[in-house]
Design a protein around this motif. Structure first.
Motif, PDB file in Angstrom:
ATOM      1  N   LEU A 162      38.180  44.853  37.250  1.00  0.00           N
ATOM      2  CA  LEU A 162      39.343  44.189  37.830  1.00  0.00           C
ATOM      3  C   LEU A 162      38.981  43.483  39.142  1.00  0.00           C
ATOM      4  O   LEU A 162      39.479  42.392  39.429  1.00  0.00           O
ATOM      5  CB  LEU A 162      40.455  45.203  38.068  1.00  0.00           C
ATOM      6  CG  LEU A 162      41.138  45.723  36.801  1.00  0.00           C
ATOM      7  CD1 LEU A 162      42.123  46.830  37.143  1.00  0.00           C
ATOM      8  CD2 LEU A 162      41.856  44.595  36.069  1.00  0.00           C
ATOM      9  N   SER A 171      37.216  40.412  38.205  1.00  0.00           N
ATOM     10  CA  SER A 171      38.148  39.446  37.612  1.00  0.00           C
ATOM     11  C   SER A 171      38.990  38.769  38.683  1.00  0.00           C
ATOM     12  O   SER A 171      39.282  37.581  38.607  1.00  0.00           O
ATOM     13  CB  SER A 171      39.052  40.147  36.600  1.00  0.00           C
ATOM     14  OG  SER A 171      39.955  41.026  37.247  1.00  0.00           O
ATOM     15  N   ASP A 172      39.388  39.521  39.731  1.00  0.00           N
ATOM     16  CA  ASP A 172      40.169  38.939  40.823  1.00  0.00           C
ATOM     17  C   ASP A 172      39.369  37.883  41.567  1.00  0.00           C
ATOM     18  O   ASP A 172      39.925  36.900  42.056  1.00  0.00           O
ATOM     19  CB  ASP A 172      40.613  40.033  41.804  1.00  0.00           C
ATOM     20  CG  ASP A 172      41.709  40.908  41.207  1.00  0.00           C
ATOM     21  OD1 ASP A 172      42.349  40.472  40.222  1.00  0.00           O
ATOM     22  OD2 ASP A 172      41.927  42.015  41.728  1.00  0.00           O
ATOM     23  N   TRP A 188      44.940  41.123  31.629  1.00  0.00           N
ATOM     24  CA  TRP A 188      43.975  40.152  32.177  1.00  0.00           C
ATOM     25  C   TRP A 188      43.206  39.462  31.055  1.00  0.00           C
ATOM     26  O   TRP A 188      43.006  38.237  31.092  1.00  0.00           O
ATOM     27  CB  TRP A 188      43.013  40.874  33.116  1.00  0.00           C
ATOM     28  CG  TRP A 188      41.820  40.037  33.488  1.00  0.00           C
ATOM     29  CD1 TRP A 188      41.777  39.001  34.362  1.00  0.00           C
ATOM     30  CD2 TRP A 188      40.494  40.164  32.952  1.00  0.00           C
ATOM     31  NE1 TRP A 188      40.512  38.468  34.412  1.00  0.00           N
ATOM     32  CE2 TRP A 188      39.701  39.159  33.566  1.00  0.00           C
ATOM     33  CE3 TRP A 188      39.897  41.013  32.024  1.00  0.00           C
ATOM     34  CZ2 TRP A 188      38.340  39.002  33.274  1.00  0.00           C
ATOM     35  CZ3 TRP A 188      38.551  40.859  31.744  1.00  0.00           C
ATOM     36  CH2 TRP A 188      37.800  39.863  32.359  1.00  0.00           C
ATOM     37  N   ARG A 248      43.260  35.435  30.340  1.00  0.00           N
ATOM     38  CA  ARG A 248      42.047  34.609  30.364  1.00  0.00           C
ATOM     39  C   ARG A 248      41.823  33.881  29.051  1.00  0.00           C
ATOM     40  O   ARG A 248      41.044  32.931  28.989  1.00  0.00           O
ATOM     41  CB  ARG A 248      40.826  35.469  30.697  1.00  0.00           C
ATOM     42  CG  ARG A 248      40.790  35.939  32.142  1.00  0.00           C
ATOM     43  CD  ARG A 248      40.775  34.782  33.137  1.00  0.00           C
ATOM     44  NE  ARG A 248      39.633  33.926  32.941  1.00  0.00           N
ATOM     45  CZ  ARG A 248      38.446  34.118  33.508  1.00  0.00           C
ATOM     46  NH1 ARG A 248      38.257  35.156  34.302  1.00  0.00           N
ATOM     47  NH2 ARG A 248      37.451  33.275  33.282  1.00  0.00           N
TER      48      ARG A 248
END
Length: 449
Positions: free
Chosen positions: A286, A289-290, A416, A420
């Motif tokens: 995560l 991903s951020d 997420w 994406r």
């Protein structure tokens, strides 16, 4: 049910303080922008107004002086004649129209015409006569009999009689009225323009601050998520660390005893280390991903095959809990990352297994829908409370009474992955009981990572 145990962290007080500070900052910036805009407009208007007024006054004065010079030239002619009364008094028409002229002898006495006409009150104007006697020519503005005038005084040599003085008076009432009208128009027009400028400045300042306001809101949101993330992560790690520490202390107290005699300490340590490893791996995913550091493939993938493979990988956990996993995949090609799509299926199936009762059923279905594909995962569990539905995909969120064993991050990672791939994920309760997760993915996939 949502994959999660903790309610959202209460950060209302810091957020309210941040909102108040940001609002004050935005108000100050907006006020300064309006003041700068209005102030700049005011300075420009003042400069233009002064320049216009001075230009108009100079032009009117120049025209007036030209009129006086024209009258003076007509009086002097080729040879000045003090006794030619037709050259003096008021005239109408020609370049000197509307002026009054008179001549004074060398002693300063006015020479009257054949009709003995008396000069206007206040004439001759003695300061002008005195100045012309010194410099030969004098021109000035003044008031005579409460009338604004411009007076040209000039000496004239008349051989052999001596030096005479010619004085010409011009009424400036119309000139002053014109300047007054110009001044009124500039003041009123300037005020109107200034008001309009402040109005538009306020509107444009608000529009200009929209990106800043959104940026501040985004930063506050990011900071809030960061605080919640850190607080929730520390809470999630505290329990397994406590278990590991207790087990280590137990082993330390029985260090001389055989491993078989210390109970389940090693198993507890192994279970909690596995749990912490899963949490850390999810946290790292995560976090990356951020920051946009996770790259996804976008290749043609049969979502039916991926769903079948991911669901079959969850066979042992399902068997251990006495839950059946039924897969009904149909060919449906999307553009995506096979590994991440498989992870998506496994997260949803794992969540459904943990919320299903013994002898329960987890259904997984894939269908081609329009130009994309739909993935449906449903269970026979108790379903999701209405107040928990908005928080299902939040990080570390768990509803009261949720089963343990998860990291609280699975559904956040699932959301997420779907995002994406340019898709949508939704959750709802089934009429017959249980929860249903629906994922819609486009055939073209999302933005490549």
């Amino acid at each position: 049910m949502p994959d999660g145990v903790l309610p959202p962290t209460d950060t209302s007080a810091p957020e309210l303080a941040a909102d108040s500070a940001d609002n004050r900052l935005l108000r100050n910036v907006r006020r300064n922008l309006v003041l700068w805009s209005g102030g700049t407009t005011l300075l420009i208007l003042l400069a233009l107004a002064i320049a216009l007024y001075l230009a108009a006054a100079s032009s009117l004065a120049s025209a007036g002086i030209t009129q006086l010079d024209t009258r003076m030239a007509s009086i002097r002619g080729e040879r000045p004649d003090p006794d030619d009364a037709t050259r003096y008094g008021f005239i109408f028409g020609g370049g000197g129209s509307g002026t009054y002229a008179m001549i004074l002898d060398p002693e300063g006495n006015p020479i009257l015409g054949p009709r003995d006409q008396r000069p206007p009150p206040g004439m001759p104007y003695e300061p002008g006569v005195a100045a012309a006697a010194t410099s030969g020519r004098d021109i000035r503005t003044t008031n005579v009999a409460n009338t604004p005038v411009r007076i040209l005084t000039q000496t004239v040599d008349v051989p052999p009689r001596g030096t005479f003085t010619v004085q010409i008076v011009q009424d400036r009432t119309t000139e002053q009225q014109t300047l007054g009208v110009i001044q009124l128009v500039l003041v009123v027009g300037g005020l109107l323009v200034l008001v309009v400028s402040f109005g538009f400045g306020t509107i444009y300042a608000r529009r200009a601050l929209v990106p800043i306001r959104e940026s501040l809101a985004s930063q506050r949101s990011a900071l809030r998520r960061q605080r919640e993330f850190a607080a929730d992560a520390s809470h999630e790690l505290r329990t397994p660390l406590t278990v590991v520490r207790s087990s280590v202390e137990h082993l330390a107290r029985h260090r001389d005893e055989p491993v078989a005699a210390v109970g389940s300490a090693l198993e507890d340590i192994d279970d909690e280390v596995r749990h912490m490893t899963a949490i850390v791996e999810d946290l790292l995913l995560l976090a990356r991903s951020d920051s946009g550091a996770v790259a996804l493939e976008h290749i043609p993938v049969d979502l039916g095959d991926v769903a079948a493979d991911g669901a079959s990988a969850m066979g042992k956990p399902a068997t251990d809990r006495g839950v059946r996993v039924e897969v009904d995949p149909q060919p449906a090609v999307v553009a995506g990352d096979p590994a991440r799509l498989r992870q998506l299926v496994m997260i949803l199936v794992d969540n459904a297994i943990r919320h299903s009762p013994i002898d329960g059923r987890v259904g997984v279905a894939v269908r081609a829908v329009g130009s994309g594909a739909s993935l449906v995962v449903e269970d026979d569990g108790p379903g999701i409370r209405p107040e928990d539905l908005p928080h299902v995909f939040e990080r570390f969120y768990r509803a009261p009474g949720a089963p343990g064993g998860g990291t609280g991050l699975g559904l956040a990672i699932a959301a997420w992955i779907v995002d994406r791939h340019g898709g949508r994920i939704a959750v709802a309760n089934r009429a017959e009981g249980g929860a249903r997760f629906v994922v819609d993915l486009p055939a073209s996939g999302g933005v490549p990572g």
